[in-house]
Design a protein around this motif. Sequence first.
Motif, mmCIF file in Angstrom:
data_model
loop_
_atom_site.group_PDB
_atom_site.id
_atom_site.type_symbol
_atom_site.label_atom_id
_atom_site.label_comp_id
_atom_site.label_asym_id
_atom_site.label_seq_id
_atom_site.Cartn_x
_atom_site.Cartn_y
_atom_site.Cartn_z
ATOM 1 N N LEU A 36 65.200 59.515 28.668
ATOM 2 C CA LEU A 36 65.294 58.947 27.559
ATOM 3 C C LEU A 36 67.124 58.373 27.350
ATOM 4 O O LEU A 36 66.442 57.264 26.490
ATOM 5 C CB LEU A 36 65.051 59.481 26.676
ATOM 6 C CG LEU A 36 63.524 60.415 25.959
ATOM 7 C CD1 LEU A 36 62.890 61.513 25.460
ATOM 8 C CD2 LEU A 36 62.118 58.872 26.041
ATOM 9 N N GLU A 37 68.073 59.202 27.709
ATOM 10 C CA GLU A 37 69.083 58.463 26.943
ATOM 11 C C GLU A 37 69.258 57.606 28.198
ATOM 12 O O GLU A 37 70.178 56.934 27.843
ATOM 13 C CB GLU A 37 69.783 60.267 27.314
ATOM 14 C CG GLU A 37 69.457 61.344 25.917
ATOM 15 C CD GLU A 37 70.401 62.114 26.448
ATOM 16 O OE1 GLU A 37 71.116 62.354 26.800
ATOM 17 O OE2 GLU A 37 70.193 63.396 25.413
ATOM 18 N N ARG A 38 69.510 58.239 29.529
ATOM 19 C CA ARG A 38 70.131 57.002 30.469
ATOM 20 C C ARG A 38 69.359 55.942 30.926
ATOM 21 O O ARG A 38 69.755 55.276 31.671
ATOM 22 C CB ARG A 38 71.394 57.847 31.533
ATOM 23 C CG ARG A 38 71.502 58.960 30.998
ATOM 24 C CD ARG A 38 72.316 59.630 32.198
ATOM 25 N NE ARG A 38 73.506 60.423 31.657
ATOM 26 C CZ ARG A 38 74.156 61.412 32.753
ATOM 27 N NH1 ARG A 38 73.347 61.438 33.973
ATOM 28 N NH2 ARG A 38 74.381 62.072 32.939
ATOM 29 N N GLY A 39 67.790 56.292 31.466
ATOM 30 C CA GLY A 39 67.096 55.672 31.661
ATOM 31 C C GLY A 39 66.504 56.436 32.885
ATOM 32 O O GLY A 39 67.195 57.088 34.073
ATOM 33 N N TYR A 40 64.877 55.828 33.745
ATOM 34 C CA TYR A 40 64.705 56.711 34.738
ATOM 35 C C TYR A 40 65.439 56.018 36.063
ATOM 36 O O TYR A 40 65.828 57.293 36.557
ATOM 37 C CB TYR A 40 63.656 56.486 34.731
ATOM 38 C CG TYR A 40 62.574 56.887 35.999
ATOM 39 C CD1 TYR A 40 62.316 58.291 36.531
ATOM 40 C CD2 TYR A 40 62.933 56.176 37.677
ATOM 41 C CE1 TYR A 40 61.932 58.918 37.462
ATOM 42 C CE2 TYR A 40 62.396 56.599 38.517
ATOM 43 C CZ TYR A 40 61.974 57.583 38.514
ATOM 44 O OH TYR A 40 61.762 58.653 39.263
ATOM 45 N N GLU A 41 66.127 54.891 36.130
ATOM 46 C CA GLU A 41 66.530 54.180 37.223
ATOM 47 C C GLU A 41 67.631 54.858 37.648
ATOM 48 O O GLU A 41 68.701 55.684 38.143
ATOM 49 C CB GLU A 41 66.667 53.099 37.014
ATOM 50 C CG GLU A 41 65.112 52.319 37.586
ATOM 51 C CD GLU A 41 64.074 52.693 38.542
ATOM 52 O OE1 GLU A 41 65.026 53.323 39.472
ATOM 53 O OE2 GLU A 41 63.343 52.197 38.727
ATOM 54 N N ARG A 42 68.828 55.051 36.323
ATOM 55 C CA ARG A 42 69.955 55.841 36.693
ATOM 56 C C ARG A 42 70.005 57.207 36.262
ATOM 57 O O ARG A 42 71.060 57.708 36.427
ATOM 58 C CB ARG A 42 70.323 54.915 34.804
ATOM 59 C CG ARG A 42 70.542 53.369 34.927
ATOM 60 C CD ARG A 42 71.470 53.130 33.766
ATOM 61 N NE ARG A 42 72.758 53.704 33.869
ATOM 62 C CZ ARG A 42 73.494 53.504 32.646
ATOM 63 N NH1 ARG A 42 73.272 52.861 31.526
ATOM 64 N NH2 ARG A 42 74.799 54.374 32.634
ATOM 65 N N THR A 43 68.998 58.331 36.091
ATOM 66 C CA THR A 43 69.063 58.695 36.503
ATOM 67 C C THR A 43 68.991 59.914 37.394
ATOM 68 O O THR A 43 67.564 59.340 38.554
ATOM 69 C CB THR A 43 67.826 60.174 35.394
ATOM 70 O OG1 THR A 43 68.220 59.407 34.438
ATOM 71 C CG2 THR A 43 67.698 61.454 35.955
ATOM 72 N N THR A 44 69.904 60.624 37.864
ATOM 73 C CA THR A 44 69.529 61.540 39.548
ATOM 74 C C THR A 44 69.089 62.585 39.276
ATOM 75 O O THR A 44 69.531 63.314 38.538
ATOM 76 C CB THR A 44 71.109 61.075 40.522
ATOM 77 O OG1 THR A 44 72.262 61.623 39.312
ATOM 78 C CG2 THR A 44 71.456 59.747 40.248
ATOM 79 N N PRO A 127 58.090 50.883 36.974
ATOM 80 C CA PRO A 127 57.065 49.619 38.314
ATOM 81 C C PRO A 127 56.800 51.020 39.168
ATOM 82 O O PRO A 127 55.656 51.098 39.966
ATOM 83 C CB PRO A 127 58.017 48.630 38.678
ATOM 84 C CG PRO A 127 58.567 48.166 37.797
ATOM 85 C CD PRO A 127 59.583 49.653 36.776
ATOM 86 N N GLY A 128 57.570 51.600 39.615
ATOM 87 C CA GLY A 128 57.541 53.007 40.551
ATOM 88 C C GLY A 128 56.608 53.961 40.389
ATOM 89 O O GLY A 128 55.660 54.663 40.933
ATOM 90 N N LEU A 129 57.215 53.914 38.904
ATOM 91 C CA LEU A 129 56.365 55.350 38.335
ATOM 92 C C LEU A 129 54.752 54.712 38.446
ATOM 93 O O LEU A 129 53.884 56.000 38.735
ATOM 94 C CB LEU A 129 56.880 55.561 36.386
ATOM 95 C CG LEU A 129 58.072 56.783 37.393
ATOM 96 C CD1 LEU A 129 58.445 56.990 35.411
ATOM 97 C CD2 LEU A 129 58.030 57.527 38.532
ATOM 98 N N ARG A 130 54.699 53.517 37.959
ATOM 99 C CA ARG A 130 52.836 53.089 37.909
ATOM 100 C C ARG A 130 52.927 53.555 38.882
ATOM 101 O O ARG A 130 51.206 53.418 38.787
ATOM 102 C CB ARG A 130 53.184 51.667 37.339
ATOM 103 C CG ARG A 130 51.939 51.129 36.985
ATOM 104 C CD ARG A 130 50.854 51.919 35.680
ATOM 105 N NE ARG A 130 49.347 51.607 35.724
ATOM 106 C CZ ARG A 130 48.678 52.260 35.557
ATOM 107 N NH1 ARG A 130 48.071 54.050 35.524
ATOM 108 N NH2 ARG A 130 47.176 51.483 35.410
ATOM 109 N N ALA A 131 53.486 52.737 40.302
ATOM 110 C CA ALA A 131 52.651 52.593 41.355
ATOM 111 C C ALA A 131 51.954 54.130 41.859
ATOM 112 O O ALA A 131 51.320 54.495 42.788
ATOM 113 C CB ALA A 131 53.841 52.541 41.963
#
Length: 247
Positions: A36-44, A127-131
Amino acid sequence: MSTSSAAPGRGSPADPPGERPPMREALVAAAFRLFLERGYERTTVEDIVTLAGVGRRSFFRYFPSKEDVVFPDHERCLADMTAFLAASPEDADPVARVCDAARLVLRMYAENPAFSVQRYHLTRQVPGLRAYELSVVWRYERALAAHLRGRLSGRADGTLRADMIAAAVVAAHNNGLRSWLRSGEREDPRAAVDHALGLAQAMFEDASGAPVAPRAAGPADVVVVAARRGAPLWQVVREVEAAFGRE
């Protein structure tokens, strides 16, 4: 059957025997805070374990990948559904049974509405989570279809019916569920899903688990056509042609 299932904090088959799941819960909570804070893609994964205060090995002990932390309960949900279907009484209506199996998934969503709504919006954005979600939905559908194939094996079209019913039940469940998720918890999830599943069940109300011999074709068929007294001959002929599928 979307996999935005239950709240974090419940055990899963991956949890070691005798161990409570607070670490697993902490990982899910940390992951969603960062998403929520950084976005999914930017979180490792490193970010998640740092915030949770655990090591990378602990993360992968519970979740094979970052995608899996978004859907922490789908394996348990699938196992519960499979067990429920396996325990079906011999005289249970197969369509009603798979509809009830779908309701098990709904129950998991409804255990933590805020978490489910939050996850729904996340999967719409990535999109990756949707897939990934669609691949899990397919597994649910295959579980329902496998049960139905066993129950409808006596029909000549049993496999086709099983696949159609499973697809319809999953579509109905998802339609009702997503309507509730889009409403932001304002609607009653059970009412929406029950209505959708009721329509799916009505479509296949003649499905039966009992072996059914294929219908004889040709001269053995008998067609009865009712017509009003005094109806013109052309109308009667048209009704007969329609009954034989020639119209």
